[in-house]
Design a protein around this motif. Structure first.
Motif, PDB file in Angstrom:
ATOM      1  N   CYS A  18      36.814  34.351 -12.124  1.00 46.68           N
ATOM      2  CA  CYS A  18      36.689  35.794 -12.847  1.00 46.68           C
ATOM      3  C   CYS A  18      37.234  36.180 -12.335  1.00 46.68           C
ATOM      4  CB  CYS A  18      35.177  35.626 -12.717  1.00 46.68           C
ATOM      5  SG  CYS A  18      33.144  34.748 -13.343  1.00 46.68           S
ATOM      6  N   VAL A  19      37.630  37.315 -12.358  1.00 48.21           N
ATOM      7  CA  VAL A  19      38.159  38.026 -12.086  1.00 48.21           C
ATOM      8  C   VAL A  19      37.533  39.363 -12.633  1.00 48.21           C
ATOM      9  CG1 VAL A  19      40.313  36.776 -13.227  1.00 48.21           C
ATOM     10  CG2 VAL A  19      39.756  38.958 -14.608  1.00 48.21           C
ATOM     11  N   VAL A  20      38.411  40.675 -11.534  1.00 46.97           N
ATOM     12  CA  VAL A  20      37.528  41.632 -11.161  1.00 46.97           C
ATOM     13  C   VAL A  20      38.496  43.198 -12.456  1.00 46.97           C
ATOM     14  CG1 VAL A  20      38.667  42.408  -9.536  1.00 46.97           C
ATOM     15  CG2 VAL A  20      36.783  43.829 -10.653  1.00 46.97           C
ATOM     16  N   ALA A  21      38.142  43.440 -13.048  1.00 46.58           N
ATOM     17  CA  ALA A  21      38.633  44.347 -14.261  1.00 46.58           C
ATOM     18  C   ALA A  21      37.894  45.885 -13.957  1.00 46.58           C
ATOM     19  CB  ALA A  21      38.656  44.544 -15.510  1.00 46.58           C
ATOM     20  N   LEU A  22      39.514  46.488 -13.929  1.00 52.34           N
ATOM     21  CA  LEU A  22      39.526  47.924 -12.814  1.00 52.34           C
ATOM     22  C   LEU A  22      40.000  48.708 -13.918  1.00 52.34           C
ATOM     23  CD1 LEU A  22      40.398  46.816  -9.473  1.00 52.34           C
ATOM     24  CD2 LEU A  22      37.854  47.889  -9.887  1.00 52.34           C
ATOM     25  N   ALA A  70      27.136  35.359  -5.642  1.00 50.30           N
ATOM     26  CA  ALA A  70      28.230  35.525  -4.769  1.00 50.30           C
ATOM     27  C   ALA A  70      28.655  37.122  -3.681  1.00 50.30           C
ATOM     28  CB  ALA A  70      29.495  35.829  -5.696  1.00 50.30           C
ATOM     29  N   LEU A  71      27.598  38.137  -4.923  1.00 48.74           N
ATOM     30  CA  LEU A  71      27.713  39.457  -4.023  1.00 48.74           C
ATOM     31  C   LEU A  71      26.271  39.278  -3.018  1.00 48.74           C
ATOM     32  CD1 LEU A  71      27.728  41.980  -7.679  1.00 48.74           C
ATOM     33  CD2 LEU A  71      28.866  41.359  -5.918  1.00 48.74           C
ATOM     34  N   THR A 125      35.229  33.126  -5.360  1.00 44.17           N
ATOM     35  CA  THR A 125      35.757  32.331  -6.544  1.00 44.17           C
ATOM     36  C   THR A 125      34.315  32.632  -6.856  1.00 44.17           C
ATOM     37  OG1 THR A 125      37.648  30.956  -6.043  1.00 44.17           O
ATOM     38  CG2 THR A 125      35.695  30.143  -7.862  1.00 44.17           C
ATOM     39  N   ILE A 126      34.639  32.750  -8.635  1.00 43.47           N
ATOM     40  CA  ILE A 126      32.765  33.053  -8.976  1.00 43.47           C
ATOM     41  C   ILE A 126      33.938  32.342 -10.274  1.00 43.47           C
ATOM     42  CG2 ILE A 126      31.290  34.329 -10.406  1.00 43.47           C
ATOM     43  CD1 ILE A 126      31.967  36.639  -8.607  1.00 43.47           C
ATOM     44  N   GLY A 185      44.649  29.678 -12.225  1.00 36.21           N
ATOM     45  CA  GLY A 185      43.700  29.124 -11.544  1.00 36.21           C
ATOM     46  C   GLY A 185      42.972  28.364 -12.299  1.00 36.21           C
ATOM     47  N   CYS A 186      43.028  27.472 -13.562  1.00 35.57           N
ATOM     48  CA  CYS A 186      41.593  27.239 -14.249  1.00 35.57           C
ATOM     49  C   CYS A 186      42.385  25.669 -13.831  1.00 35.57           C
ATOM     50  CB  CYS A 186      42.705  26.972 -15.795  1.00 35.57           C
ATOM     51  SG  CYS A 186      41.092  26.147 -17.255  1.00 35.57           S
TER      52      CYS A 186
END
Length: 332
Positions: A173-177, A215-216, A269-270, A304-305
């Motif tokens: 997963c990624v973080v969108a900002l 993860a959090l 990594t999630i 990363g897949c």
């Protein structure tokens, strides 16, 4: 009360009922069908007489579906769609062309994987009619099991005795900002840096959401403000509106980049797990096989897949979860 007074339905009755449900009124249905209002009313009345119960509540000009009418409508929609597909396939057989194809996928994979996969298939393998259904993951599985879809692409769990799993992909997963967010200057964003942010993520606790929560928790982040959504695209539009930072699967952000949003790698990594499925023991047509293979290639191109060709849940247990699968062999 006697049910099903006749052995078969008049297709016009089913079309009239579907049109009423779609338009919300008999008048609107009459316009859709190019029939008179009395004719549509009679068709509905005849249908109700045939099945033995009311489909609609009538209060003057207003109509609403009964509880049975709602259930029956779902069956009618499936039946009418099947008839349409039969006509398409009959024409394709006559023309010796590829048969029409129905693909079921979750919204993120329908937007982030399927377009490129379909575009990569040789034109001579693509049918005239291609149907893509964006459904919840559980409904993708059910559509494939019921054979109302030729194959599906959905997030895990996918294990079911009635399914063949062709491949399983594991992408972080990624973080969108928002582009104006100070964290956008970082190549890698720490989960700990999101502690004071509103976090936007997916709602389904049986799939990606519980991995985000775990993860959090590991880094001691207990979000005080959250927005949960049922589609990654919704999360991304909320980020663009300045409502928070979104932890999402990578398929949507790769396939549908949005202006005003930046995507960054997370320091933890999630895993987002998804795969391609088809009805068990059903031979794949050349078209289905080609789209499944093309979807595999598109998935592999995600940053990363990793791919697990066997589709085995056990292969993922050690590398992703560090545990054995729960009873029933299903990992979520």
């Amino acid at each position: 009360m006697s049910i099903m007074h006749s052995n078969s339905f008049d297709i016009r009755q089913l079309e009239a009922f579907a049109a009423v449900m779609s338009a919300g009124s008999v008048t609107g249905a009459a316009r859709l069908l190019g029939r008179s209002q009395p004719a549509v009313t009679r068709l509905i009345q005849d249908l109700e007489a045939d099945i033995g119960y009311a489909l609609l509540h009538r209060s003057g000009p207003r109509i609403t579906p009964t509880s049975r009418g709602l259930l029956f409508h779902a069956e009618v929609e499936r039946h009418l769609a099947s008839l349409t597909h039969i006509r398409e396939r009959a024409n394709a057989i006559g023309l010796e062309e590829p048969l029409s194809l129905t693909i079921a996928a979750t919204p993120s994979l329908a937007a982030g994987v399927l377009p490129e996969a379909i575009a990569a298939v040789a034109p001579n393998l693509l049918p005239r009619h291609l149907h893509v259904q964006a459904l919840a993951a559980e409904n993708v599985v059910q559509a494939v099991l019921a054979r109302s879809a030729d194959f599906g692409i959905a997030s895990l769990p996918l294990e079911h005795p009635g399914l063949d799993v062709h491949w399983v992909a594991d992408a972080p997963c990624v973080v969108a900002l928002a582009a104006s967010d100070p964290l956008a200057d970082h190549d890698v964003v720490r989960l700990a840096d999101l502690a004071d942010r509103r976090i936007i993520t997916l709602a389904n606790p049986y799939r990606l959401r519980h991995r985000v929560d775990e993860a959090l928790e590991k880094v001691g982040v207990m979000p005080q403000r959250m927005i949960d959504v049922n589609a990654s695209m919704t999360a991304l539009t909320m980020v663009r509106a300045g409502l928070g930072a979104a932890i999402v699967e990578p398929a949507t952000v790769v396939g549908v980049p949005l202006e005003g949003i930046v995507v960054r790698v997370l320091d933890h990594t999630i895993p987002f797990l998804f795969g391609a499925i088809s009805p068990a023991a059903m031979p794949l047509t050349p078209t289905v096989a080609a789209v499944i293979e093309a979807a595999r290639a598109v998935a592999l191109a995600m940053p990363g897949c990793r791919l697990h060709e066997s589709g085995g849940v056990e292969a993922l247990a050690d590398t992703v979860y560090g545990q054995t699968p729960p009873p029933g062999g299903m990992l979520s």
